[in-house]
Design a protein around this motif. Structure first.
Motif, PDB file in Angstrom:
ATOM      1  N   THR A  86      10.812   0.726 -13.928  1.00  0.00           N
ATOM      2  CA  THR A  86      10.014   0.114 -12.868  1.00  0.00           C
ATOM      3  C   THR A  86      10.868  -0.843 -12.040  1.00  0.00           C
ATOM      4  OG1 THR A  86       8.084   0.269 -14.282  1.00  0.00           O
ATOM      5  CG2 THR A  86       7.923  -1.204 -12.387  1.00  0.00           C
TER       6      THR A  86
ATOM      7  N   LEU B 260       8.349   8.426  -3.815  1.00  0.00           N
ATOM      8  CA  LEU B 260       7.433   7.459  -3.199  1.00  0.00           C
ATOM      9  C   LEU B 260       6.572   8.264  -2.234  1.00  0.00           C
ATOM     10  CD1 LEU B 260       7.019   4.303  -2.891  1.00  0.00           C
ATOM     11  CD2 LEU B 260       8.432   4.495  -0.858  1.00  0.00           C
TER      12      LEU B 260
ATOM     13  N   ALA C   3       4.157   5.441  -6.395  1.00  0.00           N
ATOM     14  CA  ALA C   3       5.556   5.627  -6.745  1.00  0.00           C
ATOM     15  C   ALA C   3       5.629   6.134  -8.173  1.00  0.00           C
ATOM     16  CB  ALA C   3       6.298   4.304  -6.618  1.00  0.00           C
ATOM     17  N   GLU C   4       6.664   6.928  -8.436  1.00  0.00           N
ATOM     18  CA  GLU C   4       6.793   7.511  -9.770  1.00  0.00           C
ATOM     19  C   GLU C   4       8.263   7.727 -10.047  1.00  0.00           C
ATOM     20  OE1 GLU C   4       5.054  11.518 -11.361  1.00  0.00           O
ATOM     21  OE2 GLU C   4       3.471  10.308 -10.416  1.00  0.00           O
TER      22      GLU C   4
ATOM     23  N   GLU D  60       1.517   2.128   8.871  1.00  0.00           N
ATOM     24  CA  GLU D  60       1.641   2.338  10.300  1.00  0.00           C
ATOM     25  C   GLU D  60       3.068   2.029  10.752  1.00  0.00           C
ATOM     26  OE1 GLU D  60      -1.024   0.468  13.630  1.00  0.00           O
ATOM     27  OE2 GLU D  60      -2.297   1.065  11.931  1.00  0.00           O
TER      28      GLU D  60
ATOM     29  N   ALA E 108       7.606   5.305 -15.412  1.00  0.00           N
ATOM     30  CA  ALA E 108       7.047   4.193 -14.645  1.00  0.00           C
ATOM     31  C   ALA E 108       6.347   4.736 -13.416  1.00  0.00           C
ATOM     32  CB  ALA E 108       8.158   3.236 -14.232  1.00  0.00           C
ATOM     33  N   ALA E 109       5.204   4.174 -13.122  1.00  0.00           N
ATOM     34  CA  ALA E 109       4.459   4.642 -11.959  1.00  0.00           C
ATOM     35  C   ALA E 109       3.548   3.532 -11.489  1.00  0.00           C
ATOM     36  CB  ALA E 109       3.629   5.863 -12.329  1.00  0.00           C
ATOM     37  N   TYR E 110       3.270   3.527 -10.239  1.00  0.00           N
ATOM     38  CA  TYR E 110       2.194   2.657  -9.775  1.00  0.00           C
ATOM     39  C   TYR E 110       1.560   3.246  -8.538  1.00  0.00           C
ATOM     40  CZ  TYR E 110       5.482   0.584  -6.414  1.00  0.00           C
ATOM     41  OH  TYR E 110       6.363   0.383  -5.421  1.00  0.00           O
TER      42      TYR E 110
ATOM     43  N   LYS F 295      -8.621  -0.595  -1.095  1.00  0.00           N
ATOM     44  CA  LYS F 295      -8.737  -1.868  -1.804  1.00  0.00           C
ATOM     45  C   LYS F 295      -7.791  -2.890  -1.212  1.00  0.00           C
ATOM     46  CE  LYS F 295     -10.162  -0.203  -6.335  1.00  0.00           C
ATOM     47  NZ  LYS F 295      -9.546   0.386  -7.511  1.00  0.00           N
ATOM     48  N   GLU F 296      -6.703  -2.415  -0.677  1.00  0.00           N
ATOM     49  CA  GLU F 296      -5.694  -3.329  -0.142  1.00  0.00           C
ATOM     50  C   GLU F 296      -5.397  -2.936   1.303  1.00  0.00           C
ATOM     51  OE1 GLU F 296      -4.309  -6.358   0.272  1.00  0.00           O
ATOM     52  OE2 GLU F 296      -5.089  -6.148  -1.763  1.00  0.00           O
ATOM     53  N   PRO F 297      -6.280  -3.333   2.217  1.00  0.00           N
ATOM     54  CA  PRO F 297      -6.187  -2.819   3.588  1.00  0.00           C
ATOM     55  C   PRO F 297      -4.877  -3.205   4.288  1.00  0.00           C
ATOM     56  CG  PRO F 297      -8.231  -4.020   3.227  1.00  0.00           C
ATOM     57  CD  PRO F 297      -7.352  -4.308   2.072  1.00  0.00           C
TER      58      PRO F 297
ATOM     59  N   ASP G 174       3.790 -10.387  14.428  1.00  0.00           N
ATOM     60  CA  ASP G 174       2.660 -10.512  13.501  1.00  0.00           C
ATOM     61  C   ASP G 174       3.119 -11.366  12.313  1.00  0.00           C
ATOM     62  OD1 ASP G 174       0.517  -8.041  11.990  1.00  0.00           O
ATOM     63  OD2 ASP G 174       1.225  -9.898  11.129  1.00  0.00           O
ATOM     64  N   THR G 175       2.331 -12.414  11.986  1.00  0.00           N
ATOM     65  CA  THR G 175       2.764 -13.335  10.932  1.00  0.00           C
ATOM     66  C   THR G 175       2.920 -12.637   9.582  1.00  0.00           C
ATOM     67  OG1 THR G 175       0.468 -13.972  10.781  1.00  0.00           O
ATOM     68  CG2 THR G 175       1.969 -15.531  11.836  1.00  0.00           C
TER      69      THR G 175
ATOM     70  N   MET H 124      13.228   1.143  -9.851  1.00  0.00           N
ATOM     71  CA  MET H 124      12.492   1.821  -8.789  1.00  0.00           C
ATOM     72  C   MET H 124      12.159   0.841  -7.662  1.00  0.00           C
ATOM     73  SD  MET H 124       9.368   4.327  -9.568  1.00  0.00           S
ATOM     74  CE  MET H 124       8.142   3.076  -9.817  1.00  0.00           C
TER      75      MET H 124
ATOM     76  N   TRP I 136      -8.904 -10.003   9.411  1.00  0.00           N
ATOM     77  CA  TRP I 136      -9.621  -8.797   9.804  1.00  0.00           C
ATOM     78  C   TRP I 136     -10.445  -8.282   8.641  1.00  0.00           C
ATOM     79  CZ3 TRP I 136      -7.813  -4.250   7.236  1.00  0.00           C
ATOM     80  CH2 TRP I 136      -8.467  -3.066   7.610  1.00  0.00           C
TER      81      TRP I 136
ATOM     82  N   ARG J 240       6.657 -12.354   7.433  1.00  0.00           N
ATOM     83  CA  ARG J 240       6.913 -12.727   6.054  1.00  0.00           C
ATOM     84  C   ARG J 240       7.816 -11.688   5.376  1.00  0.00           C
ATOM     85  NH1 ARG J 240       2.174 -14.237   5.123  1.00  0.00           N
ATOM     86  NH2 ARG J 240       2.596 -16.412   5.497  1.00  0.00           N
ATOM     87  N   VAL J 241       7.806 -10.470   5.873  1.00  0.00           N
ATOM     88  CA  VAL J 241       8.595  -9.397   5.249  1.00  0.00           C
ATOM     89  C   VAL J 241       9.931  -9.198   5.981  1.00  0.00           C
ATOM     90  CG1 VAL J 241       8.605  -6.987   4.544  1.00  0.00           C
ATOM     91  CG2 VAL J 241       6.458  -8.261   4.568  1.00  0.00           C
TER      92      VAL J 241
ATOM     93  N   GLU K 144      10.370   1.873 -19.748  1.00  0.00           N
ATOM     94  CA  GLU K 144       9.385   1.809 -18.672  1.00  0.00           C
ATOM     95  C   GLU K 144       9.622   0.561 -17.814  1.00  0.00           C
ATOM     96  OE1 GLU K 144       5.470   2.179 -20.231  1.00  0.00           O
ATOM     97  OE2 GLU K 144       4.538   1.876 -18.273  1.00  0.00           O
TER      98      GLU K 144
END
Lengths: 202, 765
Positions: free
Chosen positions: B135, A78, A87-88, A111, A94-96, A102-104, A148-149, B138, B180, A153-154, B131
């Motif tokens: 995934t 990761l 991740a791989e 952080e 499998a990877a992503y 794109k996903e701020p 932080d809301t 992982m 934001w 959630r997490v 795969e």
């Protein structure tokens, strides 16, 4: 006489505000630009009777990001930088890859991850209510509750323990799952290898 | 008989007075430019779509508060929030918080398995079992991540991606409990507000605008370097209302003062001033009441336009008093009877011209037409029924009137001399040259007069937030909701390449939030197969026996989605049933370059039930169509008026007709030379010119050699000039163009009409 002094010291400690604990914890933590070591993660997930245990090594570079390489029970990597999360699986099957531009929201996750691993209490205090206590001459414990809301959630709460370094992180997820991560063989050397630097530069 | 008419008119006036009190209390005034525009006669569903989009935005206010860094931006947002949340604030904060997301998550959770993005669909259908298993493992072993469900309910972690794709519709992201976004060198906090007062209530004008300005000032004072961008219909409405009311007072009060001053100069008597004032006030009041009764709501621009009515409606009073001057009071009634034929003919041509404005199916124009026509009739009736009754005293001839009237004998008259023919030829060249250079423009922006800072804020906000354009969209129709959703999917498949090529940044469709039932079933099957493989791989690797969660047996239906508060954002795009069909709107984001519109429009080609709607272009083509239609009507109008004049004045009819024709041509030529384009509102001005310009000729022919007729014409001309000249100051391009047309045309006609008068001693008969 010693007992009286100890009592006064205890009372003094109890009266000290959480903010003072935070600054005292900060004093006890080493200010590390780079940290590497081994980890053992025990994750309790609903639907699984036994905790899911994984082991591996990690590298934290305050400037660049985190490498989280699981070795057991299977190999996967990761890579978390300020720009992306990827991740791989060891076999490459499998990877992503997520792009922070794109996903701020990812920037906030990064952080928090940095702050957790390096014990950056100041950064954590921006998003969490921090309570804590000092343990012995070098140790400390902190409990973080998200304000932080998005984080609520997490996470329900996060517990950190350590001395000069963060030694134990316990994550209580909002949905009931929990993870305990123990760190070992922590050191501030050697610097990132070429391969590691290459991954962090992504 | 005389008294009966006067009493009858009094009763009408009293009831209008009562209505006026009621009207101004409820203040049913419109400021929306859209209200001026016609229904699309070919596609009522397009009108319904536009209205629904506009209604939704009616009370919403969106604001971005930005600063160089996130901390300052947050502080600035807090200042603005505190300032706008005070008890007396006209604004209420709209919920943009996490509770809205939780509601949505709860709604969608039972259907999680059938909500896939197109890339997930592609991946799941071709991924190998290894795969998929890899995934799942992982993601299972990863340190805590953004899960929205238990592992069993989403073993491949597909759902966060689906939500990320939904979130991509806006550039704003949750951060530290706020929304934001980052752009143009700043960090921004998004705030949304809901107006608690109707933006259209006159009297409270500037309410929201000033509250926003106060908040801005407080923010700038407390957080240096911060910036606020705000947009919303309420701000536009308030700007329009305050502009209209200031124009109304400039034009209305300005021309009223001018008219009364002229009356004073000419007659040096209070009685004519009071009576002419009464006829004007009644004209406007009756006009307003009738318009309000017929249209329910009166548009502010109608009132602005109506203010210029003063300049026309005073003609009848002028004619009466000009003729009455120096005559004994006993001659009042015969005098009025003598004036009536000419006045009625003049009234008829003006009313016909005004009503012709209403031929175009623009609700706004119809209001203006009705307002002006009834206003003229009311002013005329006041003069005819009341003036002789109330005007009982002496009215001596003043020296100003004598001198003015005498000026007619010195006015040049057209004769067959070389000088006149040279002049005519020069005028001809001027006209031909001007007409040659005359261009046209049919642009919807003529109707808008929003302050530049509002427009630039709106653009900046749209750019930063990636908001969809309300002016261009696809209208998707079908027999039922299922067919509409399937057709949307087909449309989106053709739009995706354009998004990939960055022609657009994206789109917003109901089917993004509600896939068709068939698609839901297919996706549920696909994810069930893939996730079963993933779960069994994980079971094998961990030695445990996890099971995949069960999902709803039913699909998510439009009824279910739309009845939930979670669908608030998408609901305006679901038009529901109109006639035999069901309709929805697919909106486009990031459509900043008008030159790509044809490419986007082409996407609808070959897709059944999909229609490209370009509101801006449609309105422009409508304006063009009616400009041409009205242009043709003017030509017909001139022929009809000529026939009418010939019936009354025989061979001398040209004397009343030619000046107006020339007035029209000279006006057009002036526009051509000045580079002003010809547009619908210029043409409408010409239409009115035809109706009013002929009046002067009629009066001059009806009363040849009568100095008082010339005095009346002169006064009428000057006051009309003043009122339309003031309309030329309007900030609304359409009204300004209309006013300029009237101004130029009237001056020309007024100067030329005496040139065409009968030679002295000659009579029409």
């Amino acid at each position: 006489m010693k007992r009286v002094l100890l009592l006064v010291a205890l009372l003094w400690g109890a009266a000290a505000s959480a903010r003072d604990v935070v600054s005292q914890v900060r004093e006890r933590l080493a200010d590390v630009p780079l940290l590497r070591g081994d980890f053992e993660q025990k994750k309790t997930v609903s639907g699984f009777k036994k905790p899911l245990v994984s082991r591996g090594a990690f590298l934290l570079s305050r400037e660049q990001g985190v490498l989280w390489d699981t070795k057991q029970p299977f190999a996967s990597t990761l890579t978390l930088t300020r720009k992306s999360l990827s991740a791989e699986q060891g076999t490459g099957a499998a990877a992503y890859h997520l792009d922070a531009s794109k996903e701020p929201g990812l920037a906030a996750v990064n952080e928090v991850m940095f702050a957790l691993l390096s014990g950056d209490v100041k950064a954590l205090a921006k998003r969490f209510k921090v309570d804590g206590e000092l343990v012995g001459a070098e140790g400390w414990k902190l409990t973080l509750t998200p304000t932080d809301t998005g984080l609520q959630r997490v996470f329900r709460s996060i517990h950190l323990e350590g001395d000069k370094y963060v030694r134990r992180v316990q994550l209580e997820e909002a949905r009931g799952d929990s993870s305990v991560i123990l760190f070992d063989k922590l050191s501030q050397t050697p610097p990132p290898s070429d391969a590691e630097a290459g991954r962090l530069a992504k | 008989m005389r008294n009966k008419a006067a009493i009858l008119w009094l009763l009408v006036v009293l009831s209008v007075g009562a209505h006026q009190v009621w009207f101004w209390r409820s203040a049913r005034l419109d400021t929306d430019v859209l209200a001026l525009l016609p229904e699309d006669e070919q596609a009522p569903e397009v009108g319904a779509a536009t209205r629904k989009l506009a209604d939704q935005a009616g009370r919403e206010l969106v604001m971005l508060v930005g600063a160089e860094d996130w901390d300052s931006a947050q502080r600035a947002a807090d200042v603005v929030k505190a300032e706008l949340s005070r008890d007396d604030s006209p604004l209420k904060a709209s919920a943009l918080d996490a509770s809205a997301l939780d509601t949505a998550l709860d709604l969608y959770r039972p259907y999680r398995d059938r909500l896939l993005t197109s890339s997930q669909r592609e991946w799941l259908s071709k991924a190998s079992p290894e795969e998929l298993g890899g995934t799942a493992l992982m993601k299972l072993y990863q340190p805590a991540g953004p899960r929205l469900t238990d592992w069993e309910a989403d073993p491949l972690g597909l759902w966060p991606d689906w939500w990320a794709a939904r979130a991509a519709e806006s550039t704003a992201r949750p951060r530290d409990g706020r929304l934001w976004l980052s752009g143009e060198g700043r960090e921004w906090v998004l705030l949304a507000w809901h107006s608690q007062v109707s933006a259209f209530a006159l009297g409270d004008e500037g309410n929201i605008t000033s509250a926003v300005a106060r908040a801005r000032a407080a923010m700038e004072a407390q957080v240096p370097g911060s910036r606020m961008v705000s947009a919303g219909v309420p701000l536009y409405a308030e700007a329009a209302a305050s502009q209209a009311s200031s124009e109304m007072s400039t034009i209305g009060i300005g021309s009223l003062a001018a008219v009364l001053l002229l009356v004073w100069l000419t007659f040096r008597s209070v009685r004519p001033i009071v009576l002419v004032g009464v006829s004007l006030a009644l004209g406007c009041a009756v006009a307003l009441s009738v318009t309000a009764l017929v249209f329910e709501r009166v548009h502010l621009l109608t009132l602005v336009f109506g203010s210029s009515l003063v300049g026309v409606a005073e003609d009848y009073g002028f004619h009466y008093f000009a003729a009455r001057q120096g005559k004994p009071p006993s001659e009042r009634w015969p005098l009025m009877r003598g004036l009536l034929p000419g006045m009625v003919l003049a009234l008829a041509t003006s009313v016909v011209a005004y009503l012709a404005l209403g031929v175009a199916p623009f609700p706004g124009l119809r209001q203006m037409a009705l307002f002006s026509a009834t206003g003229l009739v009311a002013a005329f009736l006041t003069v005819a029924c009341w003036f002789p009754l109330l005007d009982t005293g002496e009215l001596p001839v003043t020296s100003f009137a004598t001198r003015f009237a005498a000026s007619l004998s010195r006015w040049p008259r057209f004769t067959h001399t070389p000088a006149w023919w040279v002049g005519t030829a020069a005028l001809g060249l001027f006209v031909v040259g001007g007409l040659w250079r005359l261009g046209t423009r049919d642009d919807v922006r003529q109707l808008q007069n929003a302050p530049a800072h509002l427009i630039s804020d709106q653009r900046e906000l749209g750019r930063l937030l990636g908001l969809p354009s309300p002016a261009q969209f696809f209208l998707v129709g079908g027999d039922d909701s299922e067919q509409v959703l399937e057709r949307e999917a087909a449309l989106k498949a053709k739009l995706d390449p354009l998004v990939a090529q960055k022609v657009l940044t994206g789109y917003r469709a109901v089917s993004d939030w509600l896939p068709s039932a068939a698609r839901q079933r297919a996706d549920a099957e696909l994810s069930a197969r893939a996730e079963a493989q993933a779960v069994s791989a994980v079971a094998q690797a961990t030695g445990e026996a996890p099971t995949r969660a069960r999902f709803s047996d039913d699909v998510l239906t439009p009824e279910r989605l739309l009845s939930s508060p979670a669908s608030a954002a998408i609901r305006p795009q679901w038009l529901g049933r109109l006639g035999d069909s069901q309709f929805s709107i697919v909106m486009l984001r990031g459509l900043n370059d008008p030159s790509v519109l044809p490419r986007v429009a082409d996407v609808a080609q070959g897709l059944e039930g999909v229609r490209w709607v370009d509101k801006t272009r449609e309105i422009s083509s409508l304006l063009e169509r009616y400009r041409e239609l009205m242009g043709g009507l003017i030509v017909l109008g001139y022929v009809a008026v000529l026939l009418l004049l010939v019936a009354r004045f025989r061979r001398q009819a040209w004397r009343a007709w030619v000046p107006t024709v020339l007035g029209t041509l000279v006006t057009l030529a002036c526009f051509g030379w000045a580079g002003e384009p010809l547009q619908l509102f210029t043409v409408l001005g010409l239409m009115l010119l035809l109706g009013m310009g002929v009046d002067y000729g009629i009066f001059m022919l009806e009363h040849p050699g009568d100095d008082s007729a010339w005095l009346a014409v002169a006064l009428a001309g000057v006051s009309t000039l003043l009122s339309f000249g003031l309309l030329g100051l309007s900030a609304t391009p359409a009204l300004r163009s209309f006013g300029l047309t009237m101004l130029l045309g009237e001056v020309t006609i007024w100067v030329l009409t005496p040139c065409c008068r009968l030679p002295s001693g000659k009579d029409v008969s």
